[in-house]
Write a protein that holds these residues in place. Structure first.
Motif: not given
Length: 208
Positions: A42, A45-46, A50-51
């Motif tokens: 996470k 991706t943060e 993006t997810a």
């Protein structure tokens, strides 16, 4: 395949490449700021905006993306050193100075300097697998330096010494000096850094 399909595919591939690069850059920032163990998918991706699920379209795991980052940087460093080791002529001081200048240009880039610090300062302490990988990469680096040292010994340019030990010293001094330079906020000029490294590595070994 229709022309429109080709254009659509090209656009899709470009978008994939852009997202992959964003994830790589996000991983560099996360590993550098939080350390490998504290970094979550996470966090990566943060930074890539993006997810989490999208991460797995490009990479299998945190370990894989970490390995890719280290391998990419190390290949850049190794290729430049190998060019010098494979020269038919005797390596000159100017050639060594040019090599160090190329390394400085690489380490002057923020993301590459962060990867370098991750490798030098973090990688060996993550787990036994990464420790072994770090040792293998350093061994490859040292082998290329060994070729250079051996050639200088053959022509009598440097005093008689243990080429393997000297190669190890060169490797440590080059990598640790750049790490110090980055961590110090580049408090001395590039020219001064290179001159200091060369004075230590070469001028203290020459026969006259």
């Amino acid at each position: 395949m229709k022309k429109m399909d080709v254009k659509r595919k090209t656009r899709f591939e470009k978008q994939r490449e852009e997202m992959r690069n964003k994830l790589l850059l996000g991983a560099i920032s996360a590993f550098y700021e939080k350390g490998y163990h504290n970094t979550r998918i996470k966090d990566i991706t943060e930074r890539a905006e993006t997810a989490v699920g999208n991460f797995y379209h490009y990479f299998k795991s945190k370990e894989q993306i970490f390995n890719i980052l280290i391998d990419n940087l190390y290949q850049i460093l190794l290729v430049r050193l190998r060019k010098l080791a494979e020269m038919n002529e005797i390596p000159r001081i100017e050639s060594l100075k040019n090599l160090l200048s190329e390394y400085l240009r690489i380490f002057s880039e923020e993301k590459k300097s962060q990867i370098a610090l991750i490798f030098i300062e973090q990688m060996g302490g993550i787990n036994s697998k990464f420790l072994e990988k770090k040792r293998e990469l350093l061994a490859s680096f040292k082998n290329e330096i060994y070729v250079i040292i051996s050639r200088l010994l053959e022509i009598g340019f440097i005093r008689d010494q243990n080429a393997e030990l000297t190669s190890h010293i060169w490797q440590v001094v080059i990598l640790e000096s750049f790490a110090w330079w980055i961590n110090s906020g580049k408090k001395i000029s590039e020219e001064e850094l290179i001159d200091n490294i060369l004075n230590f590595l070469v001028k203290g070994m020459v026969t006259k």
